[in-house]
Design a protein around this motif. Structure first.
Motif, PDB file in Angstrom:
ATOM      1  N   THR A  69     -13.614 -26.088   3.290  1.00 46.48           N
ATOM      2  CA  THR A  69     -12.301 -26.254   4.345  1.00 46.48           C
ATOM      3  C   THR A  69     -12.501 -25.959   5.948  1.00 46.48           C
ATOM      4  N   ALA A  70     -13.970 -25.356   6.004  1.00 46.26           N
ATOM      5  CA  ALA A  70     -14.320 -25.084   7.534  1.00 46.26           C
ATOM      6  C   ALA A  70     -14.514 -26.517   8.135  1.00 46.26           C
ATOM      7  N   ILE A  71     -15.274 -27.180   7.215  1.00 48.47           N
ATOM      8  CA  ILE A  71     -15.837 -28.489   7.853  1.00 48.47           C
ATOM      9  C   ILE A  71     -14.461 -29.501   8.205  1.00 48.47           C
ATOM     10  N   GLU A  72     -13.367 -29.006   7.596  1.00 50.68           N
ATOM     11  CA  GLU A  72     -12.291 -29.746   7.950  1.00 50.68           C
ATOM     12  C   GLU A  72     -11.321 -29.076   9.176  1.00 50.68           C
ATOM     13  N   GLY A  73     -11.860 -28.110   9.514  1.00 53.60           N
ATOM     14  CA  GLY A  73     -11.047 -27.376  10.546  1.00 53.60           C
ATOM     15  C   GLY A  73     -10.691 -26.169  10.363  1.00 53.60           C
ATOM     16  N   SER A  74     -10.744 -25.616   9.265  1.00 49.23           N
ATOM     17  CA  SER A  74     -10.401 -24.183   8.675  1.00 49.23           C
ATOM     18  C   SER A  74     -11.096 -23.162   9.622  1.00 49.23           C
ATOM     19  N   THR A  75     -10.490 -22.023   9.942  1.00 54.06           N
ATOM     20  CA  THR A  75     -11.005 -21.084  10.638  1.00 54.06           C
ATOM     21  C   THR A  75     -11.071 -19.797   9.629  1.00 54.06           C
ATOM     22  N   VAL A  76     -10.374 -19.600   8.516  1.00 56.46           N
ATOM     23  CA  VAL A  76     -10.438 -18.612   7.621  1.00 56.46           C
ATOM     24  C   VAL A  76     -11.655 -18.208   7.029  1.00 56.46           C
ATOM     25  N   THR A  77     -12.330 -17.053   7.211  1.00 53.93           N
ATOM     26  CA  THR A  77     -13.228 -16.565   6.734  1.00 53.93           C
ATOM     27  C   THR A  77     -13.630 -16.247   5.390  1.00 53.93           C
ATOM     28  N   GLU A  78     -14.931 -16.163   4.692  1.00 49.66           N
ATOM     29  CA  GLU A  78     -14.867 -15.792   3.433  1.00 49.66           C
ATOM     30  C   GLU A  78     -14.153 -14.343   2.980  1.00 49.66           C
ATOM     31  N   THR A  79     -14.485 -13.578   3.800  1.00 45.97           N
ATOM     32  CA  THR A  79     -13.732 -12.069   3.398  1.00 45.97           C
ATOM     33  C   THR A  79     -12.160 -12.428   3.538  1.00 45.97           C
ATOM     34  N   GLU A  80     -11.757 -13.207   4.310  1.00 46.86           N
ATOM     35  CA  GLU A  80     -10.250 -13.551   4.353  1.00 46.86           C
ATOM     36  C   GLU A  80      -9.843 -14.161   3.207  1.00 46.86           C
ATOM     37  N   ASN A  81     -10.669 -15.030   2.856  1.00 44.21           N
ATOM     38  CA  ASN A  81     -10.385 -15.804   1.286  1.00 44.21           C
ATOM     39  C   ASN A  81     -10.287 -14.814   0.287  1.00 44.21           C
ATOM     40  N   THR A  82     -11.299 -14.175   0.261  1.00 43.94           N
ATOM     41  CA  THR A  82     -11.505 -13.301  -0.979  1.00 43.94           C
ATOM     42  C   THR A  82     -10.217 -12.058  -0.927  1.00 43.94           C
ATOM     43  N   LEU A  83      -9.548 -11.931   0.186  1.00 40.22           N
ATOM     44  CA  LEU A  83      -8.701 -10.735   0.147  1.00 40.22           C
ATOM     45  C   LEU A  83      -7.375 -11.806  -0.270  1.00 40.22           C
ATOM     46  N   MET A  84      -7.253 -13.179   0.134  1.00 40.83           N
ATOM     47  CA  MET A  84      -6.087 -13.881  -0.083  1.00 40.83           C
ATOM     48  C   MET A  84      -6.136 -14.261  -1.504  1.00 40.83           C
ATOM     49  N   PHE A  85      -7.233 -14.705  -2.255  1.00 37.71           N
ATOM     50  CA  PHE A  85      -7.176 -15.205  -3.466  1.00 37.71           C
ATOM     51  C   PHE A  85      -7.168 -13.768  -4.446  1.00 37.71           C
ATOM     52  N   ASP A  86      -7.817 -12.869  -4.043  1.00 38.16           N
ATOM     53  CA  ASP A  86      -7.754 -11.472  -5.168  1.00 38.16           C
ATOM     54  C   ASP A  86      -6.595 -10.598  -4.927  1.00 38.16           C
ATOM     55  N   GLU A  87      -6.225 -10.483  -3.568  1.00 34.95           N
ATOM     56  CA  GLU A  87      -5.118  -9.240  -3.289  1.00 34.95           C
ATOM     57  C   GLU A  87      -3.757  -9.999  -2.975  1.00 34.95           C
ATOM     58  N   ASP A  88      -3.756 -11.384  -2.672  1.00 35.38           N
ATOM     59  CA  ASP A  88      -2.540 -11.986  -1.904  1.00 35.38           C
ATOM     60  C   ASP A  88      -2.461 -11.598  -0.809  1.00 35.38           C
ATOM     61  N   ILE A  89      -3.230 -11.130   0.053  1.00 34.66           N
ATOM     62  CA  ILE A  89      -3.214 -10.687   1.563  1.00 34.66           C
ATOM     63  C   ILE A  89      -3.318 -11.890   2.356  1.00 34.66           C
ATOM     64  N   VAL A  90      -2.181 -12.156   3.010  1.00 34.42           N
ATOM     65  CA  VAL A  90      -2.268 -13.411   4.047  1.00 34.42           C
ATOM     66  C   VAL A  90      -3.067 -13.014   5.126  1.00 34.42           C
ATOM     67  N   PRO A  91      -4.336 -13.683   5.610  1.00 34.96           N
ATOM     68  CA  PRO A  91      -4.901 -13.661   6.757  1.00 34.96           C
ATOM     69  C   PRO A  91      -4.144 -13.689   8.049  1.00 34.96           C
ATOM     70  N   VAL A  92      -4.420 -12.920   9.013  1.00 36.79           N
ATOM     71  CA  VAL A  92      -3.691 -13.002  10.236  1.00 36.79           C
ATOM     72  C   VAL A  92      -4.299 -13.846  11.186  1.00 36.79           C
ATOM     73  N   GLY A  93      -3.441 -14.534  11.995  1.00 32.14           N
ATOM     74  CA  GLY A  93      -4.257 -15.540  13.082  1.00 32.14           C
ATOM     75  C   GLY A  93      -4.562 -16.620  12.576  1.00 32.14           C
ATOM     76  N   HIS A  94      -4.151 -17.274  11.733  1.00 34.58           N
ATOM     77  CA  HIS A  94      -4.336 -18.553  11.194  1.00 34.58           C
ATOM     78  C   HIS A  94      -2.993 -19.045  10.729  1.00 34.58           C
ATOM     79  N   SER A  95      -3.074 -20.592  11.017  1.00 36.24           N
ATOM     80  CA  SER A  95      -1.931 -21.462  10.515  1.00 36.24           C
ATOM     81  C   SER A  95      -1.750 -21.470   9.197  1.00 36.24           C
ATOM     82  N   VAL A  96      -0.389 -21.605   8.849  1.00 36.92           N
ATOM     83  CA  VAL A  96      -0.096 -22.034   7.508  1.00 36.92           C
ATOM     84  C   VAL A  96      -0.915 -23.044   6.858  1.00 36.92           C
ATOM     85  N   THR A  97      -1.043 -23.982   7.754  1.00 39.01           N
ATOM     86  CA  THR A  97      -2.147 -25.360   7.037  1.00 39.01           C
ATOM     87  C   THR A  97      -3.149 -24.788   6.585  1.00 39.01           C
ATOM     88  N   GLU A  98      -3.956 -24.019   7.396  1.00 36.85           N
ATOM     89  CA  GLU A  98      -5.325 -23.438   6.968  1.00 36.85           C
ATOM     90  C   GLU A  98      -5.404 -22.617   5.854  1.00 36.85           C
TER      91      GLU A  98
END
Length: 263
Positions: free
Chosen positions: A39-68
């Motif tokens: 997704t980063a290749i397509e413009g996403s700035t969400v990090t691996e740590t943020e994705n881990t929290l989002m996928f496992d804990e449903d914690i939405v990363p701050v500072g990123h668009s809904v599209t990302e």
């Protein structure tokens, strides 16, 4: 044997003999890394740590668009779907490819209205417009030719999947060729890169191989290799780039493992 193939096979042998992938949560975190970089290749700035929290804990990363956020969640669902397909090894059809694209673009796709009618990229619809790679860039296959070209692609791919390959590097080479051929057809208005990398990884995983990661740091070289291959009509340029990138990545994993407390 081609030196590039031999180098990759040797790296894989050492990776497997060390048991690098036996580390706790390796498979899960490795998948999250694949998703993050794709997704980063397509413009996403969400990090691996943020994705881990989002996928496992449903914690939405701050500072990123809904599209990302949706790009990453959708791709996670697409990989989960493909993982469920692996044991069945289904025939790859145009409808199968459309479904993969629909999963990738589920929450970020758009409806396009054209003179020929509407199509929806969130449903995996094939494009009804001609596209090019940026302003003044390469023009992709005419939309009228896409359905038949995809049928031909699926027939070729299913035939290749039935063959017996002598080594892992040859299977990786096939998966990179698959990526090259599908992205060159460019069947969709959006999501071609992610869908092609998803299919590429599917070919690897159904052969019990470590799925390759195309790291965001290699984006410019990746685009350059793809563009050069398309201009020269020579897929080996792209395939060799991907082979070398995979070898470099595995060797880095080995070095990191040897320097860790795991050994």
């Amino acid at each position: 044997m081609n030196a590039i193939y031999e180098k990759l096979n040797n790296a894989l042998d050492e990776f497997n003999s060390l048991g690098v992938s036996n580390q706790i949560d390796f498979a899960k975190l490795y998948l999250y890394s694949i998703i993050t970089h794709s997704t980063a290749i397509e413009g996403s700035t969400v990090t691996e740590t943020e994705n881990t929290l989002m996928f496992d804990e449903d914690i939405v990363p701050v500072g990123h668009s809904v599209t990302e956020q949706m790009m990453n969640l959708d791709l996670k669902q697409a990989y989960d779907y493909v993982n469920g397909l692996i044991p069945k090894k289904p025939e790859i059809t145009v409808e199968c490819l459309r479904h993969l694209a629909s999963l990738v673009m589920k929450n970020t796709g758009s409806v396009y209205n054209t003179a020929l009618g509407s199509f929806d990229s969130s449903k995996g619809d094939l494009r009804l417009v001609n596209v090019s790679a940026g302003r003044g860039g390469k023009s992709y296959l005419s939309y009228q030719k896409i359905p038949q070209r995809l049928e031909d692609f699926c027939e070729w791919l299913n035939g290749e999947r039935e063959k017996k390959y002598e080594d892992s590097a040859s299977i990786y080479a096939l998966s990179f060729e698959v990526h090259y051929r599908l992205v060159s057809i460019h069947p969709w208005a959006d999501g071609n890169g992610r869908t092609c990398r998803l299919l590429m990884n599917m070919i690897q995983m159904e052969n019990n191989l470590l799925p390759s990661i195309l790291r965001k740091e290699n984006k410019s070289k990746y685009i350059e290799a793809l563009s050069t291959s398309q201009e020269q009509k020579d897929s080996t340029i792209f395939v060799n780039f991907m082979m070398e990138s995979m070898t470099e990545f595995i060797m880095q994993c080995i070095e990191d493992y040897k320097n860790s407390d795991e050994i």
